[in-house]
Design a protein around this motif. Structure first.
Motif, PDB file in Angstrom:
ATOM      1  N   PRO A 168      -3.622   7.028   1.173  1.00 42.67           N
ATOM      2  CA  PRO A 168      -2.424   6.296   1.596  1.00 42.67           C
ATOM      3  C   PRO A 168      -1.659   7.043   2.687  1.00 42.67           C
ATOM      4  O   PRO A 168      -1.518   8.262   2.645  1.00 42.67           O
ATOM      5  CB  PRO A 168      -1.594   6.203   0.324  1.00 42.67           C
ATOM      6  CG  PRO A 168      -2.562   6.411  -0.786  1.00 42.67           C
ATOM      7  CD  PRO A 168      -3.607   7.334  -0.248  1.00 42.67           C
ATOM      8  N   GLN A 169      -1.156   6.289   3.633  1.00 43.20           N
ATOM      9  CA  GLN A 169      -0.366   6.837   4.724  1.00 43.20           C
ATOM     10  C   GLN A 169       1.124   6.592   4.511  1.00 43.20           C
ATOM     11  O   GLN A 169       1.930   6.890   5.377  1.00 43.20           O
ATOM     12  CB  GLN A 169      -0.820   6.236   6.060  1.00 43.20           C
ATOM     13  CG  GLN A 169      -2.280   6.506   6.359  1.00 43.20           C
ATOM     14  CD  GLN A 169      -2.589   7.998   6.372  1.00 43.20           C
ATOM     15  OE1 GLN A 169      -2.119   8.713   7.247  1.00 43.20           O
ATOM     16  NE2 GLN A 169      -3.351   8.468   5.397  1.00 43.20           N
ATOM     17  N   ARG A 170       1.458   6.034   3.361  1.00 40.36           N
ATOM     18  CA  ARG A 170       2.859   5.819   2.989  1.00 40.36           C
ATOM     19  C   ARG A 170       2.962   5.774   1.472  1.00 40.36           C
ATOM     20  O   ARG A 170       1.991   5.502   0.778  1.00 40.36           O
ATOM     21  CB  ARG A 170       3.427   4.564   3.618  1.00 40.36           C
ATOM     22  CG  ARG A 170       2.742   3.279   3.149  1.00 40.36           C
ATOM     23  CD  ARG A 170       3.541   2.049   3.415  1.00 40.36           C
ATOM     24  NE  ARG A 170       3.207   1.441   4.679  1.00 40.36           N
ATOM     25  CZ  ARG A 170       3.634   0.260   5.044  1.00 40.36           C
ATOM     26  NH1 ARG A 170       4.415  -0.441   4.270  1.00 40.36           N
ATOM     27  NH2 ARG A 170       3.297  -0.262   6.191  1.00 40.36           N
ATOM     28  N   ASP A 171       4.147   6.004   0.983  1.00 42.38           N
ATOM     29  CA  ASP A 171       4.401   5.947  -0.457  1.00 42.38           C
ATOM     30  C   ASP A 171       4.639   4.515  -0.902  1.00 42.38           C
ATOM     31  O   ASP A 171       4.950   3.642  -0.086  1.00 42.38           O
ATOM     32  CB  ASP A 171       5.634   6.799  -0.815  1.00 42.38           C
ATOM     33  CG  ASP A 171       5.399   8.283  -0.606  1.00 42.38           C
ATOM     34  OD1 ASP A 171       4.242   8.713  -0.757  1.00 42.38           O
ATOM     35  OD2 ASP A 171       6.368   9.002  -0.297  1.00 42.38           O
ATOM     36  N   GLY A 172       4.547   4.298  -2.194  1.00 40.07           N
ATOM     37  CA  GLY A 172       4.942   3.019  -2.776  1.00 40.07           C
ATOM     38  C   GLY A 172       3.920   1.905  -2.688  1.00 40.07           C
ATOM     39  O   GLY A 172       4.253   0.751  -2.955  1.00 40.07           O
ATOM     40  N   LEU A 173       2.675   2.212  -2.321  1.00 44.47           N
ATOM     41  CA  LEU A 173       1.675   1.154  -2.262  1.00 44.47           C
ATOM     42  C   LEU A 173       1.337   0.679  -3.672  1.00 44.47           C
ATOM     43  O   LEU A 173       1.250   1.477  -4.601  1.00 44.47           O
ATOM     44  CB  LEU A 173       0.396   1.628  -1.567  1.00 44.47           C
ATOM     45  CG  LEU A 173       0.504   1.998  -0.096  1.00 44.47           C
ATOM     46  CD1 LEU A 173      -0.853   2.420   0.438  1.00 44.47           C
ATOM     47  CD2 LEU A 173       1.074   0.856   0.721  1.00 44.47           C
ATOM     48  N   GLN A 174       1.154  -0.617  -3.809  1.00 46.10           N
ATOM     49  CA  GLN A 174       0.744  -1.177  -5.090  1.00 46.10           C
ATOM     50  C   GLN A 174      -0.052  -2.455  -4.850  1.00 46.10           C
ATOM     51  O   GLN A 174       0.025  -3.065  -3.792  1.00 46.10           O
ATOM     52  CB  GLN A 174       1.940  -1.443  -5.995  1.00 46.10           C
ATOM     53  CG  GLN A 174       3.064  -2.212  -5.375  1.00 46.10           C
ATOM     54  CD  GLN A 174       4.301  -2.231  -6.268  1.00 46.10           C
ATOM     55  OE1 GLN A 174       4.242  -1.896  -7.432  1.00 46.10           O
ATOM     56  NE2 GLN A 174       5.416  -2.633  -5.723  1.00 46.10           N
ATOM     57  N   PHE A 175      -0.838  -2.814  -5.856  1.00 41.94           N
ATOM     58  CA  PHE A 175      -1.622  -4.038  -5.805  1.00 41.94           C
ATOM     59  C   PHE A 175      -0.870  -5.146  -6.502  1.00 41.94           C
ATOM     60  O   PHE A 175      -0.282  -4.932  -7.560  1.00 41.94           O
ATOM     61  CB  PHE A 175      -2.969  -3.855  -6.523  1.00 41.94           C
ATOM     62  CG  PHE A 175      -3.909  -2.920  -5.843  1.00 41.94           C
ATOM     63  CD1 PHE A 175      -4.546  -3.276  -4.670  1.00 41.94           C
ATOM     64  CD2 PHE A 175      -4.180  -1.676  -6.394  1.00 41.94           C
ATOM     65  CE1 PHE A 175      -5.439  -2.423  -4.049  1.00 41.94           C
ATOM     66  CE2 PHE A 175      -5.071  -0.818  -5.782  1.00 41.94           C
ATOM     67  CZ  PHE A 175      -5.700  -1.179  -4.614  1.00 41.94           C
ATOM     68  N   GLU A 176      -0.901  -6.348  -5.913  1.00 36.99           N
ATOM     69  CA  GLU A 176      -0.331  -7.521  -6.574  1.00 36.99           C
ATOM     70  C   GLU A 176      -1.464  -8.476  -6.930  1.00 36.99           C
ATOM     71  O   GLU A 176      -2.367  -8.721  -6.131  1.00 36.99           O
ATOM     72  CB  GLU A 176       0.673  -8.248  -5.682  1.00 36.99           C
ATOM     73  CG  GLU A 176       1.285  -9.447  -6.394  1.00 36.99           C
ATOM     74  CD  GLU A 176       2.439 -10.099  -5.651  1.00 36.99           C
ATOM     75  OE1 GLU A 176       3.049 -11.019  -6.213  1.00 36.99           O
ATOM     76  OE2 GLU A 176       2.721  -9.687  -4.500  1.00 36.99           O
ATOM     77  N   LEU A 177      -1.383  -9.029  -8.128  1.00 35.54           N
ATOM     78  CA  LEU A 177      -2.354 -10.015  -8.581  1.00 35.54           C
ATOM     79  C   LEU A 177      -2.023 -11.369  -7.976  1.00 35.54           C
ATOM     80  O   LEU A 177      -0.886 -11.843  -8.089  1.00 35.54           O
ATOM     81  CB  LEU A 177      -2.338 -10.119 -10.107  1.00 35.54           C
ATOM     82  CG  LEU A 177      -3.240 -11.188 -10.709  1.00 35.54           C
ATOM     83  CD1 LEU A 177      -4.716 -10.877 -10.474  1.00 35.54           C
ATOM     84  CD2 LEU A 177      -2.941 -11.355 -12.197  1.00 35.54           C
ATOM     85  N   LEU A 178      -3.013 -11.978  -7.309  1.00 29.98           N
ATOM     86  CA  LEU A 178      -2.889 -13.343  -6.806  1.00 29.98           C
ATOM     87  C   LEU A 178      -3.857 -14.210  -7.618  1.00 29.98           C
ATOM     88  O   LEU A 178      -4.949 -13.750  -7.967  1.00 29.98           O
ATOM     89  CB  LEU A 178      -3.280 -13.435  -5.325  1.00 29.98           C
ATOM     90  CG  LEU A 178      -2.541 -12.547  -4.334  1.00 29.98           C
ATOM     91  CD1 LEU A 178      -3.025 -12.814  -2.915  1.00 29.98           C
ATOM     92  CD2 LEU A 178      -1.050 -12.730  -4.417  1.00 29.98           C
TER      93      LEU A 178
END
Length: 183
Positions: A168-178
């Motif tokens: 990751p190149q930034r903090d706070g990444l997360q996956f969202e369920l679609l």
């Protein structure tokens, strides 16, 4: 940009990937998401993730695991797109979706996702398709929403520190369920 014309319909075929496809599939997936080559298309993650997107071991696992398949789209006998389909009870999971960057925006992504939805309904009799998308990928999420997928707000943290998923190149990444009902 290329567009898919009615004449292209005869040139396009779908099939399940086999072991011999692995050396073509790994660079296809990598080129759609990571590195400078991904910048030719609009699905790049190059600004938010570095490192590898997949490897031969992971692609082989998708191909060989029962209840899982890697569907490929060929145009004139050449693999130009792929997606992972996994049977999970009443739903199917859609992932590892890649279209060659120089062909993105030509309608091939729409066509392969429609074929994937048709196949999981027909083969597995599932009622819903699930996928996870990095939540900050607003343009990509919007593309899926135009195809009937809806955001659930159900998030899972990005696996920071596990280089199998990229750096990751930034903090706070997360996956969202679609999700999308397949009726």
């Amino acid at each position: 940009m290329d567009t898919v014309t009615p004449q292209d319909t005869d040139r396009i075929a779908y099939r399940d990937a086999v072991e011999d496809d692995v050396p073509v599939l790994v660079p296809l997936v990598e080129s759609a998401y990571r590195g400078d080559s991904s910048r030719a298309g609009w699905t790049t993650e190059a600004d938010i993730l570095q490192g590898k997107r997949t490897d031969e071991k992971e692609v082989r696992a998708v191909i060989s695991t029962p209840g899982s398949r890697l569907m490929v789209m060929e145009r004139d006998g050449e693999i130009v797109a792929c997606c992972q389909l996994e049977h999970r009870g009443d739903v199917a999971y859609f992932g590892m979706f890649a279209v060659r960057p120089e062909l993105q925006g030509a309608g091939l992504g729409r066509r392969i996702i429609e074929e994937a939805e048709r196949r999981v309904r027909e083969i597995w009799g599932v009622s819903e398709m699930h996928m996870t998308v990095i939540s900050v990928r607003e343009e990509l999420v919007a593309w899926y929403e135009r195809r009937g997928y809806r955001r659930t707000g159900r998030m899972t943290p990005y696996p920071h520190g596990d280089e199998r998923f990229g750096i990751p190149q930034r903090d706070g990444l997360q996956f969202e369920l679609l999700v999308k009902p397949l009726v």
